[in-house]
Design a protein around this motif. Structure first.
Motif, PDB file in Angstrom:
ATOM      1  N   ALA A 184      32.278  14.204 -17.465  1.00 45.91           N
ATOM      2  CA  ALA A 184      31.538  15.423 -17.804  1.00 45.91           C
ATOM      3  C   ALA A 184      30.059  15.314 -17.450  1.00 45.91           C
ATOM      4  O   ALA A 184      29.450  16.295 -17.006  1.00 45.91           O
TER       5      ALA A 184
ATOM      6  N   THR B  27      28.170  17.873 -15.019  1.00 46.07           N
ATOM      7  CA  THR B  27      27.002  18.617 -15.504  1.00 46.07           C
ATOM      8  C   THR B  27      25.782  18.361 -14.625  1.00 46.07           C
ATOM      9  O   THR B  27      25.049  19.291 -14.276  1.00 46.07           O
TER      10      THR B  27
ATOM     11  N   ALA C 285      23.660  26.947 -20.399  1.00 51.61           N
ATOM     12  CA  ALA C 285      25.120  27.139 -20.440  1.00 51.61           C
ATOM     13  C   ALA C 285      25.845  25.935 -19.865  1.00 51.61           C
ATOM     14  O   ALA C 285      26.851  25.475 -20.418  1.00 51.61           O
TER      15      ALA C 285
ATOM     16  N   GLU D  40      25.864  22.969 -22.200  1.00 49.46           N
ATOM     17  CA  GLU D  40      26.694  23.159 -23.394  1.00 49.46           C
ATOM     18  C   GLU D  40      28.186  23.050 -23.109  1.00 49.46           C
ATOM     19  O   GLU D  40      28.950  22.681 -23.988  1.00 49.46           O
ATOM     20  N   ASP D  41      28.622  23.421 -21.906  1.00 49.06           N
ATOM     21  CA  ASP D  41      30.047  23.609 -21.665  1.00 49.06           C
ATOM     22  C   ASP D  41      30.421  23.143 -20.255  1.00 49.06           C
ATOM     23  O   ASP D  41      29.905  23.676 -19.266  1.00 49.06           O
ATOM     24  N   VAL D  42      31.326  22.155 -20.159  1.00 52.62           N
ATOM     25  CA  VAL D  42      31.738  21.669 -18.842  1.00 52.62           C
ATOM     26  C   VAL D  42      32.457  22.753 -18.037  1.00 52.62           C
ATOM     27  O   VAL D  42      32.408  22.737 -16.802  1.00 52.62           O
ATOM     28  N   ALA D  43      33.100  23.694 -18.705  1.00 53.93           N
ATOM     29  CA  ALA D  43      33.749  24.801 -17.991  1.00 53.93           C
ATOM     30  C   ALA D  43      32.704  25.638 -17.258  1.00 53.93           C
ATOM     31  O   ALA D  43      32.927  26.085 -16.131  1.00 53.93           O
ATOM     32  N   GLU D  44      31.562  25.850 -17.882  1.00 52.35           N
ATOM     33  CA  GLU D  44      30.459  26.573 -17.224  1.00 52.35           C
ATOM     34  C   GLU D  44      29.926  25.763 -16.045  1.00 52.35           C
ATOM     35  O   GLU D  44      29.617  26.314 -14.995  1.00 52.35           O
TER      36      GLU D  44
ATOM     37  N   GLU E  30      37.398  28.244 -18.363  1.00 49.13           N
ATOM     38  CA  GLU E  30      37.432  28.024 -19.802  1.00 49.13           C
ATOM     39  C   GLU E  30      38.112  26.694 -20.066  1.00 49.13           C
ATOM     40  O   GLU E  30      38.967  26.261 -19.299  1.00 49.13           O
ATOM     41  N   SER E  31      37.741  26.061 -21.138  1.00 51.34           N
ATOM     42  CA  SER E  31      38.411  24.829 -21.544  1.00 51.34           C
ATOM     43  C   SER E  31      39.753  25.206 -22.162  1.00 51.34           C
ATOM     44  O   SER E  31      39.856  26.195 -22.888  1.00 51.34           O
TER      45      SER E  31
END
Length: 109
Positions: free
Chosen positions: A23, A27, A51, A54-58, A86-87
């Motif tokens: 991750a 990132t 964003a 905060e979120d690996v999907a982003e 999305e996760s």
């Protein structure tokens, strides 16, 4: 429709599940991609960086570009694209993850 009447436009649907093994590396790559985008306004850049952190999907969404998927396909031009990430909880043995699930209803290929 005959060959002369068929649409020149094709909707290509792709669904993928990607396993993120690192991750931090993902990132960092996304942050680098955002930093290199000279067209992005400062306010949007700040939002994108937050964003992605905060979120690996982003982070993944900032690195995957549908244009890259078809830019080298002869005779095509990307007209419109949208994508999201999305996760998810993934279990390859669960029936809802059957890759052939939609084959009965969408025999477009």
């Amino acid at each position: 429709m005959t060959g002369d009447e068929t649409s020149r436009f094709v909707r290509l649907k792709v669904e993928m599940v990607v396993e993120v093994g690192d991750a931090e590396k993902l990132t960092a790559a996304a942050l680098g991609h955002i930093a290199e985008d000279e067209q992005m306004p400062a306010e949007e850049r700040a939002h994108a960086e937050a964003a992605v952190q905060e979120d690996v999907a982003e982070a993944l969404a900032y690195l995957v570009d549908p244009f890259d998927l078809v830019s080298q396909v002869p005779g095509t031009e990307l007209t419109q694209a949208s994508w999201s990430s999305e996760s998810v909880d993934y279990d390859p043995d669960a029936p809802e993850w059957d890759p052939d699930e939609d084959d009965d209803e969408d025999d477009d290929v």
